[in-house]
Motif scaffolding. Structure first.
Motif, short mmCIF file in Angstrom:
data_model
loop_
_atom_site.label_atom_id
_atom_site.label_comp_id
_atom_site.label_asym_id
_atom_site.label_seq_id
_atom_site.Cartn_x
_atom_site.Cartn_y
_atom_site.Cartn_z
N THR A 235 25.47 -64.08 -35.80
CA THR A 235 25.63 -65.53 -35.84
C THR A 235 27.04 -65.78 -36.37
O THR A 235 27.43 -65.18 -37.38
N ILE A 236 27.77 -66.59 -35.65
CA ILE A 236 29.17 -66.82 -36.03
C ILE A 236 29.35 -68.26 -36.49
O ILE A 236 28.93 -69.19 -35.81
N PHE A 237 29.93 -68.40 -37.66
CA PHE A 237 30.25 -69.73 -38.18
C PHE A 237 31.76 -69.91 -38.14
O PHE A 237 32.48 -69.08 -38.70
N GLU A 238 32.19 -70.97 -37.51
CA GLU A 238 33.62 -71.26 -37.50
C GLU A 238 33.85 -72.42 -38.45
O GLU A 238 33.53 -73.56 -38.14
N MET A 239 34.35 -72.10 -39.62
CA MET A 239 34.49 -73.12 -40.67
C MET A 239 35.92 -73.63 -40.70
O MET A 239 36.68 -73.37 -41.63
N ASN A 240 36.23 -74.35 -39.64
CA ASN A 240 37.60 -74.86 -39.54
C ASN A 240 37.74 -76.16 -40.31
O ASN A 240 37.73 -77.24 -39.74
N VAL A 241 37.83 -76.03 -41.61
CA VAL A 241 38.01 -77.22 -42.44
C VAL A 241 39.24 -77.05 -43.32
O VAL A 241 39.70 -75.94 -43.57
N GLU A 242 39.68 -78.16 -43.78
CA GLU A 242 40.81 -78.18 -44.71
C GLU A 242 40.40 -77.43 -45.98
O GLU A 242 39.23 -77.44 -46.36
N SER A 243 41.35 -76.81 -46.64
CA SER A 243 41.06 -76.10 -47.89
C SER A 243 40.37 -77.04 -48.88
O SER A 243 40.82 -78.16 -49.10
N TYR A 244 39.25 -76.55 -49.41
CA TYR A 244 38.48 -77.36 -50.35
C TYR A 244 39.31 -77.67 -51.60
O TYR A 244 39.28 -78.77 -52.12
N ARG A 245 40.07 -76.68 -52.04
CA ARG A 245 40.91 -76.89 -53.23
C ARG A 245 41.92 -77.98 -52.97
O ARG A 245 42.12 -78.88 -53.78
N ARG A 246 42.60 -77.89 -51.79
CA ARG A 246 43.63 -78.85 -51.47
C ARG A 246 43.00 -80.24 -51.29
O ARG A 246 43.49 -81.24 -51.78
N ARG A 247 41.85 -80.22 -50.60
CA ARG A 247 41.16 -81.47 -50.33
C ARG A 247 40.77 -82.17 -51.63
O ARG A 247 41.00 -83.37 -51.79
N THR A 248 40.20 -81.41 -52.56
CA THR A 248 39.77 -82.07 -53.81
C THR A 248 40.98 -82.52 -54.62
O THR A 248 40.96 -83.56 -55.25
N ALA A 249 42.06 -81.73 -54.55
CA ALA A 249 43.27 -82.14 -55.28
C ALA A 249 43.82 -83.44 -54.67
O ALA A 249 44.20 -84.37 -55.39
N LEU A 250 43.84 -83.49 -53.32
CA LEU A 250 44.35 -84.69 -52.66
C LEU A 250 43.43 -85.89 -52.88
O LEU A 250 43.90 -87.01 -53.07
N GLU A 251 42.11 -85.62 -52.86
CA GLU A 251 41.16 -86.72 -53.04
C GLU A 251 41.35 -87.41 -54.36
O GLU A 251 41.19 -88.63 -54.46
N ARG A 252 41.69 -86.62 -55.35
CA ARG A 252 41.92 -87.24 -56.66
C ARG A 252 43.06 -88.24 -56.57
O ARG A 252 43.08 -89.24 -57.26
N LYS A 253 44.00 -87.94 -55.65
CA LYS A 253 45.15 -88.83 -55.52
C LYS A 253 44.88 -90.02 -54.60
O LYS A 253 45.25 -91.13 -54.87
N ARG A 254 44.24 -89.73 -53.43
CA ARG A 254 44.27 -90.75 -52.38
C ARG A 254 42.89 -91.18 -51.86
O ARG A 254 42.81 -91.87 -50.86
N GLY A 255 41.81 -90.76 -52.48
CA GLY A 255 40.50 -91.13 -51.97
C GLY A 255 39.98 -90.13 -50.96
O GLY A 255 40.54 -89.03 -50.89
N PRO A 256 38.93 -90.45 -50.17
CA PRO A 256 38.27 -89.47 -49.30
C PRO A 256 39.20 -88.78 -48.30
O PRO A 256 40.15 -89.39 -47.82
#
Ligand code: ADP
Ligand code: MG
Length: 269
Positions: A235-256
């Motif tokens: 079973t292959i999962f393609e998890m093409n998402v933005e880095s969670y670390r970067r995303r949470t860091a950015l979210e703190r700045k700019r919202g969702p």
């Protein structure tokens, strides 16, 4: 002078220690008091003691298996936010955590995606849940395991080192694509994957798609053989998402954050 009851109690303690029944040794006197007070039939008392010992042994076994699994701490399904990886179905992961449908036939899981997308976290939390469900798991950074196997090879013990890993129903090879392209290194990986094929499961994480694996293995034939064996029941999962670390860091700045770039799941078990 000691009463007959006290003498019996002392004998019971000695006998239980001799029989290596530590869980019963801890609870028998309380249970015996309850059984005497409530007038339990002897069989009920004995069954209650045996059940207790079995439950304790099960708990201790899982504790041992958790320790041997070397999972990174704190990475559980409870702490994994499925909302940020919409291409991974929580229901599917929970079904996989039961284990029986795929570990019994040695099927594999492959998780692709850029760094920080949650591959290691998801792999570790699945490993954790599997151990809790009674399976044996080993989580390893692929480079570390490859090094261990290379040492074994130098000592002419590669085959037995690979055989020892058979006790793990699931071997998690984290960051396969970080392995350097060095003939000796990747050929131990090749042998490991071949040895487990259709017998014992692998969970591989990689930040490079198969097309780039030519950079990991020394030649085309070896790369093809590895990919072939890995995907045959996978079973292959393609998890093409933005880095969670970067995303949470950015979210703190700019919202969702932005929605993920793509969402695909391929299943081929
Ligand atoms: P990868 O292995 O894909 O590079 P990691 O699993 O190491 O990514 O994730 C990077 C960090 O972000 C880790 O601390 C991990 O716990 C966290 N993380 C990633 N994805 C999620 C998620 N969906 N929910 C919660 N934490 C996450
Ligand atoms: Mg990782």
């Amino acid at each position: 002078m000691k009463s007959a009851t006290a003498i019996d109690a002392a004998r019971v303690e000695l006998l239980l220690a001799e029989l290596r029944l530590p869980a019963i040794k801890l609870v028998w006197s309380d249970l015996a008091a309850q059984a005497d007070k409530e007038g339990w039939p002897a069989a009920r008392f004995l069954a209650a003691l045996a059940e207790h010992e079995i439950a304790e042994r099960g708990r201790r076994r899982i504790e041992r298996h958790l320790a041997e699994a070397r999972l990174p701490p704190g990475k559980t399904l409870d702490t994994f936010d499925f909302d940020v990886v919409p291409m991974v179905s929580k229901a599917q992961i929970i079904a996989l955590a039961a284990g029986d449908s795929w570990l019994e036939k040695g099927a594999n899981l492959i998780m692709f995606g850029p760094p920080g997308g949650g591959k290691s976290h998801l792999a570790a939390s699945l490993g954790f849940a599997l151990v809790e469900n009674g399976w044996r798991v080993l989580f390893a950074r692929t480079t570390d395991l490859v090094q261990r196997l290379q040492i074994a090879r130098r000592e002419l013990a590669l085959e037995s080192a690979i055989a020892k890993l058979d006790k793990y129903h699931l071997l998690i090879l984290d960051d396969l694509a970080y392995v350097t392209k060095d003939q000796a290194e990747t050929s131990v990986l090749f042998e490991l994957i071949g040895a487990r094929y259709e017998r014992r499961s692998l969970l591989v994480t990689a930040n490079q798609p198969f097309g780039e694996w030519g950079k990991i293995f020394p030649d085309q034939a070896m790369t093809l053989a590895v990919v072939d064996r890995l995907v045959h029941h996978a079973t292959i999962f393609e998890m093409n998402v933005e880095s969670y670390r970067r995303r949470t860091a950015l979210e703190r700045k700019r919202g969702p954050g932005r929605p993920p770039a793509s969402a695909t799941i391929k299943a081929n078990v």
